[in-house]
Motif scaffolding. Structure first.
Motif, PDB file in Angstrom:
ATOM      1  N   ASN A 408      -3.771  34.456-110.028  1.00  0.00           N
ATOM      2  CA  ASN A 408      -3.808  34.966-108.678  1.00  0.00           C
ATOM      3  C   ASN A 408      -2.538  34.478-107.979  1.00  0.00           C
ATOM      4  O   ASN A 408      -2.186  35.547-107.175  1.00  0.00           O
ATOM      5  N   ASN A 409      -2.099  33.475-108.059  1.00  0.00           N
ATOM      6  CA  ASN A 409      -0.847  33.189-107.294  1.00  0.00           C
ATOM      7  C   ASN A 409       0.362  33.787-107.886  1.00  0.00           C
ATOM      8  O   ASN A 409       1.087  34.496-106.939  1.00  0.00           O
ATOM      9  N   ARG A 410       0.323  34.271-109.180  1.00  0.00           N
ATOM     10  CA  ARG A 410       1.262  35.059-109.797  1.00  0.00           C
ATOM     11  C   ARG A 410       1.240  36.410-109.296  1.00  0.00           C
ATOM     12  O   ARG A 410       2.149  37.016-109.263  1.00  0.00           O
ATOM     13  N   ASP A 412      -0.240  37.567-106.726  1.00  0.00           N
ATOM     14  CA  ASP A 412       0.157  37.577-105.169  1.00  0.00           C
ATOM     15  C   ASP A 412       1.710  37.727-105.042  1.00  0.00           C
ATOM     16  O   ASP A 412       2.267  38.115-104.187  1.00  0.00           O
ATOM     17  N   LYS A 413       2.459  36.925-105.735  1.00  0.00           N
ATOM     18  CA  LYS A 413       4.065  36.677-105.662  1.00  0.00           C
ATOM     19  C   LYS A 413       4.548  38.174-106.089  1.00  0.00           C
ATOM     20  O   LYS A 413       5.520  38.525-105.424  1.00  0.00           O
ATOM     21  N   THR A 414       3.929  38.880-107.080  1.00  0.00           N
ATOM     22  CA  THR A 414       4.360  39.901-107.582  1.00  0.00           C
ATOM     23  C   THR A 414       4.262  41.114-106.837  1.00  0.00           C
ATOM     24  O   THR A 414       5.201  42.031-106.359  1.00  0.00           O
ATOM     25  N   LYS A 416       4.104  40.716-103.765  1.00  0.00           N
ATOM     26  CA  LYS A 416       5.059  40.510-102.269  1.00  0.00           C
ATOM     27  C   LYS A 416       6.473  41.146-102.615  1.00  0.00           C
ATOM     28  O   LYS A 416       7.420  41.538-102.090  1.00  0.00           O
TER      29      LYS A 416
END
Length: 416
Positions: A408-410, A412-414, A416
């Protein structure tokens, strides 16, 4: 006079036979149990890098020594497995009828408690449904309290009978366990965690991969779902079960590896979509190499964003995990797998032992499309996950929770 000497000699020989015949008979009987088992293995096992003649000779010596110590079958099976273990390969083991039945039926006398050492402490990581552990109120994150000179392994904990002290959030709790017969359902499951689909595959035994069961799982997945495949603790099973599962993701017939015997004379076969174990064994007997080739499917699932394995992922689960990485570039997370991927063929050798005894012998090995052999090495991970007690205390499976957070962190970064 000569006649009297002859009579005395005959009588003496007779007495000697009466005294020593039972010992000799027992000697041969025990030798037949263990040594014949070793010879049975000698004739069939895949090359293991050992001097098999020396091993067979040592087996004869050890089996003869055994007859002077015991005639107890359990002890002899233990000795037999000790001798087999000297070859240092997987899938080479003797089983009593009780042990064999427990393996194939997923039924055992246990507390239904899974645990592992975290920072040197034995922590409960999972409680099986309907188990003694669940009935006694154990929870994820509980810590076994041991005295200074006491020790307990996860295996022993799961079969512990008696009182134990448990620490839960700095409070001590006394429990009294008594293992009971527990049948474990290892059907494939799909759960939703933080927007991701977790497909948990606990076994590749054929009974869990009937086509209707697999179709029901596939129907739960949508084209835009983010999937994590969990193969931790999966001891393996059926070749075609593994191919069926992979086929839902790879989607087109594709070779993901080979099962090879002692030699390769160019006779290559394929497994049809047939879960029958006897059929698969016959294929291995008919060909020098059997290609593991996936099947065409009606519905193609999205590629997993991660595959989870651990030190208890064995056999079929290992080559399935590797195929996800080789074919779909799926990252593997967790811990290096067991490295137990020789192909074990099961035999009933009751005629040797005089009672029901089964024997598994490794008669072939797995090789990936890149020539990699998993046996003795295991499947490495791209990301190592270290279990955290706090995750279990909060009710999470630590490895799954870490993988979900990372994905999920990955994402989210994608975004953005």
């Amino acid at each position: 006079m000569p006649t009297q000497l002859i009579l005395k000699s005959v009588v003496t020989i007779g007495l000697i036979l009466l005294v020593f015949y039972p010992i000799v008979d027992k000697y041969n009987h025990i030798d037949n149990h263990i040594f014949q088992t070793c010879h049975f293995v000698y004739d069939r096992i895949v090359p293991v890098g050992k001097n098999m003649n020396e091993w067979l000779s040592e087996c004869r010596i050890q089996s003869r020594r055994a007859m002077t110590k015991t005639s107890d079958t359990k002890k002899l099976l233990l000795l037999g497995n000790q001798i087999l273990s000297e070859l240092q390969v997987s899938h080479l083991e003797l089983f009593s009828q009780e042990e064999s039945d427990a393996i194939w039926s997923d039924t055992d006398f246990e507390n239904g408690i899974e645990s592992q050492f975290i920072d040197g402490q034995l922590i409960v990581t999972r409680i099986l449904p309907g188990s003694e552990g669940l009935k006694k109120g154990l929870r994820r994150g509980d810590r076994v309290v041991l005295g200074k000179d006491e020790s307990l392994t996860p295996y022993e904990f799961n079969r512990w009978k008696g009182k134990l002290k448990i620490e839960r959030r700095k409070k001590n709790i006394d429990i009294d366990l008594e293992p009971k017969k527990l049948a474990t359902n290892r059907d494939i499951t799909v759960t939703d965690i933080e927007g991701l689909k977790i497909i948990t595959v606990e076994s590749f035994k054929s009974q869990y991969f009937k086509q209707d069961k697999l179709d029901a799982i596939v129907a739960k997945i949508k084209a835009n779902d983010k999937i994590i495949v969990d193969l931790r603790g999966n001891n393996g099973g059926n070749f075609v079960a593994g191919l069926r599962f992979l086929s839902s993701f790879i989607c087109q017939p594709s070779i993901v590896g080979h099962i090879k015997k002692n030699k390769n004379n160019g006779r290559v076969g394929y497994f049809d979509d047939n879960l029958d174990d006897e059929y698969q064994i016959q294929k291995l007997n008919d060909f020098d190499s059997v290609a593991l080739k996936t099947y065409s499917t009606k519905k193609c699932l999205p590629s997993p964003v991660a595959v989870l394995i651990d030190a208890n992922s064995k056999s079929t689960s290992e080559w399935v995990a590797l195929a996800f990485r080789d074919k779909l570039q799926t990252p593997i997370q967790g811990a290096t797998s067991a490295g137990e991927l020789l192909v074990g063929i099961w035999y009933d050798i009751s005629y040797i032992w005089g009672q029901v005894v089964k024997l598994s012998i490794p008669e072939a090995f797995y090789e990936s499309m890149h020539g990699f052999q998993i046996e003795g090495h295991g499947v490495s991970v791209d990301i190592t996950l270290y279990p955290r007690r706090i995750d279990f205390e909060l009710g999470h499976d630590s490895a799954v929770w870490q993988a979900v957070q990372a994905v999920n962190n990955r994402l989210d970064k994608t975004a953005k």
